[in-house]
Design a protein around this motif. Structure first.
Motif, short mmCIF file in Angstrom:
data_model
loop_
_atom_site.label_atom_id
_atom_site.label_comp_id
_atom_site.label_asym_id
_atom_site.label_seq_id
_atom_site.Cartn_x
_atom_site.Cartn_y
_atom_site.Cartn_z
N ASP A 1 9.30 16.44 -17.50
CA ASP A 1 10.74 16.49 -17.71
C ASP A 1 11.49 16.59 -16.39
O ASP A 1 12.49 15.89 -16.16
CB ASP A 1 11.10 17.70 -18.60
N ILE A 2 11.04 17.48 -15.55
CA ILE A 2 11.72 17.67 -14.27
C ILE A 2 11.64 16.39 -13.44
O ILE A 2 12.62 15.95 -12.84
CB ILE A 2 11.12 18.86 -13.50
N THR A 3 10.48 15.83 -13.43
CA THR A 3 10.29 14.59 -12.64
C THR A 3 11.16 13.47 -13.18
O THR A 3 11.74 12.69 -12.43
CB THR A 3 8.82 14.18 -12.65
N ARG A 4 11.27 13.37 -14.51
CA ARG A 4 12.08 12.31 -15.11
C ARG A 4 13.54 12.47 -14.73
O ARG A 4 14.22 11.50 -14.40
CB ARG A 4 11.90 12.36 -16.64
N LYS A 5 14.03 13.72 -14.75
CA LYS A 5 15.43 13.97 -14.39
C LYS A 5 15.67 13.67 -12.92
O LYS A 5 16.70 13.09 -12.54
CB LYS A 5 15.80 15.43 -14.71
N ARG A 6 14.72 14.11 -12.11
CA ARG A 6 14.91 13.88 -10.67
C ARG A 6 14.94 12.39 -10.38
O ARG A 6 15.75 11.92 -9.58
CB ARG A 6 13.76 14.55 -9.88
N MET A 7 14.10 11.64 -11.03
CA MET A 7 14.09 10.21 -10.84
C MET A 7 15.40 9.58 -11.32
O MET A 7 15.92 8.64 -10.71
CB MET A 7 12.90 9.58 -11.57
N PHE A 8 15.94 10.10 -12.42
CA PHE A 8 17.20 9.60 -12.94
C PHE A 8 18.31 9.86 -11.94
O PHE A 8 19.13 8.98 -11.64
CB PHE A 8 17.51 10.28 -14.28
N PHE A 9 18.36 11.08 -11.38
CA PHE A 9 19.42 11.41 -10.43
C PHE A 9 19.29 10.56 -9.14
O PHE A 9 20.30 10.13 -8.59
CB PHE A 9 19.37 12.90 -10.09
N GLU A 10 18.10 10.37 -8.71
CA GLU A 10 17.90 9.54 -7.51
C GLU A 10 18.34 8.10 -7.75
O GLU A 10 18.93 7.46 -6.87
CB GLU A 10 16.43 9.57 -7.08
N ALA A 11 18.08 7.60 -8.94
CA ALA A 11 18.51 6.24 -9.27
C ALA A 11 20.01 6.14 -9.30
O ALA A 11 20.60 5.18 -8.80
CB ALA A 11 17.90 5.81 -10.61
N VAL A 12 20.67 7.15 -9.91
CA VAL A 12 22.13 7.16 -9.93
C VAL A 12 22.68 7.23 -8.52
O VAL A 12 23.66 6.57 -8.18
CB VAL A 12 22.65 8.34 -10.78
N TYR B 1 4.58 13.67 -11.77
CA TYR B 1 5.08 13.45 -13.14
C TYR B 1 4.13 14.08 -14.15
O TYR B 1 4.58 14.68 -15.15
CB TYR B 1 5.23 11.96 -13.39
N LYS B 2 2.84 13.95 -13.91
CA LYS B 2 1.89 14.54 -14.84
C LYS B 2 2.00 16.06 -14.88
O LYS B 2 1.78 16.69 -15.92
CB LYS B 2 0.46 14.13 -14.46
N LEU B 3 2.35 16.68 -13.74
CA LEU B 3 2.47 18.13 -13.71
C LEU B 3 3.74 18.61 -14.42
O LEU B 3 3.70 19.57 -15.19
CB LEU B 3 2.47 18.62 -12.25
N ASN B 4 4.88 17.94 -14.17
CA ASN B 4 6.16 18.32 -14.77
C ASN B 4 6.89 17.07 -15.23
O ASN B 4 7.77 16.56 -14.52
CB ASN B 4 7.03 19.10 -13.78
N ASN C 1 0.83 -1.21 0.00
CA ASN C 1 0.00 0.00 0.00
C ASN C 1 0.86 1.26 0.00
O ASN C 1 0.55 2.27 -0.68
CB ASN C 1 -0.93 -0.01 1.21
N MET C 2 1.97 1.20 0.77
CA MET C 2 2.87 2.36 0.82
C MET C 2 3.52 2.59 -0.54
O MET C 2 3.61 3.74 -1.01
CB MET C 2 3.93 2.14 1.89
N GLN C 3 3.96 1.51 -1.20
CA GLN C 3 4.57 1.65 -2.53
C GLN C 3 3.57 2.20 -3.54
O GLN C 3 3.91 3.04 -4.38
CB GLN C 3 5.10 0.28 -2.99
N VAL C 4 2.34 1.70 -3.42
CA VAL C 4 1.31 2.19 -4.34
C VAL C 4 1.06 3.68 -4.10
O VAL C 4 0.93 4.48 -5.05
CB VAL C 4 0.00 1.39 -4.16
N ALA C 5 1.01 4.05 -2.81
CA ALA C 5 0.79 5.46 -2.49
C ALA C 5 1.93 6.33 -3.01
O ALA C 5 1.71 7.42 -3.57
CB ALA C 5 0.61 5.62 -0.98
N MET C 6 3.18 5.84 -2.83
CA MET C 6 4.34 6.60 -3.32
C MET C 6 4.30 6.70 -4.84
O MET C 6 4.58 7.77 -5.42
CB MET C 6 5.63 5.91 -2.87
N PHE C 7 3.95 5.58 -5.46
CA PHE C 7 3.90 5.62 -6.94
C PHE C 7 2.83 6.60 -7.42
O PHE C 7 3.06 7.36 -8.37
CB PHE C 7 3.62 4.21 -7.47
#
Length: 330
Positions: free
Chosen positions: A290-301, A285-288, A272-278
């Motif tokens: 590009d920014i969200t994609r980059k932030r996710m990339f940096f967090e993964a790195v 992501y729907k709002l921004n 449930n927590m993972q679903v809520a986070m997702f």
């Protein structure tokens, strides 16, 4: 002097004889008559009273016909044979021995094979000793309904004992069936006593002993009985172990179930927590995108290379460079 002369001189005269007779009758009236009267009075007194102890009842007959039944105590009756009293032990347990006799002096027992030897339902010969206990319930019926009630009871007991024994196999008779056999015999005898109306009440009947007629067979049945006892002992031990282990196993099962329920709920909460986070990330992501994609990339790195020094060059405005490359080899 001849005999005639002697007789004339010694012959008593009539007056002398009369005086002697009068003296005798006077003495008789003075001493003998009172003595006879005294004896009659004593007999009258002793034959007019009788005593009944606490274990008895007295059946009183008047001219041969039963007139009353008296309880313990001192009672009066008409003497000179007009009333007769028969004392009956009604509160005493009496016994009949079937298959054996007990010597009252040393309490040794003697086997009576003609009474003890019987045939079982599977046509085996078995020796059975029975002890019959009874008491007198009605003294009038006991005295006058039959000539020998105890002997009749003994015959009835022997008949029903043989009848019941013949319906059981020898193994049951010698081992586990004694209680049931005793109960069936007792019920049959009680029913018969009611029919005969002997004034007797059967209180108990016990199968004292039962055994095969030969020593070899006796030993074999003893071994069978021992084996059955060992079997029962093993079953009881197994049941005791079962009863001791079942609570432990149940407790362990409850513990595992509770632990599984906890893990299940923990996984559900995590999901449930993972679903809520997702969902939250998806909304961002729907709002921004590009920014969200980059932030996710940096967090993964950052997660993949937590100890590396990474420089990101975005000077050209289109590509991202990770510098220095050689640090990834360290």
């Amino acid at each position: 002097m001849n005999n005639n002369e002697w007789w004339k001189k010694t012959k008593p005269d009539a007056d002398s004889v009369k005086r002697s007779a009068d003296s005798f009758f006077k003495a008789f009236r003075k001493f003998i008559v009172p003595l006879i009267l005294a004896v009659l009075v004593i007999i009258l007194i002793f034959t007019s009273f009788y005593t009944v102890n606490d274990k008895q009842q007295a059946v009183v007959t008047t001219f041969g016909k039963v007139s009353s039944v008296e309880d313990p105590g001192i009672h009066l009756k008409i003497p000179f044979g007009v009333q007769q009293v028969s004392l009956v032990d009604v509160n005493v347990l009496q016994k009949i021995e079937i298959g054996f006799r007990t010597n009252q002096s040393n309490y040794d027992t003697t086997v009576v094979s003609s009474e003890s030897k019987m045939i079982s339902g599977d046509y085996n010969i078995v020796n059975c000793d029975f002890f019959v206990e009874y008491r007198i319930s009605d003294p009038v019926k006991y005295l006058y309904n039959s000539e020998d009630p105890a002997e009749i009871l003994k015959s009835l007991s022997q008949s029903h004992i043989r009848n019941v024994i013949s319906s059981y196999d020898v193994d049951t008779i010698l081992t586990t069936g004694k209680g049931e056999i005793q109960q069936k015999i007792k019920e049959a005898i009680q029913s018969e006593l009611t029919t005969y109306d002997l004034g007797l009440l059967l209180t108990d009947i016990k199968l004292q002993d039962s055994e095969p007629p030969t020593r070899e067979v006796q030993e074999a049945f003893k071994e069978v009985e021992t084996a059955k006892q060992d079997k029962d002992t093993a079953i009881n031990v197994a049941r005791a172990y079962e009863n001791s282990q079942i609570p432990l196993a149940q407790a362990e099962a409850d513990k595992l179930i509770q632990n599984a329920e906890f893990l299940k709920q923990d996984r559900i909460n995590e999901a449930n927590m993972q679903v809520a986070m997702f969902n939250a990330m998806y909304e961002q992501y729907k709002l921004n995108p590009d920014i969200t994609r980059k932030r996710m990339f940096f967090e993964a790195v950052e997660q993949v290379l937590p100890g590396a020094k990474v420089y990101i060059d975005t000077s050209d405005g289109s590509t991202q460079k990770l510098l220095p490359i050689d640090s990834f080899a360290d």
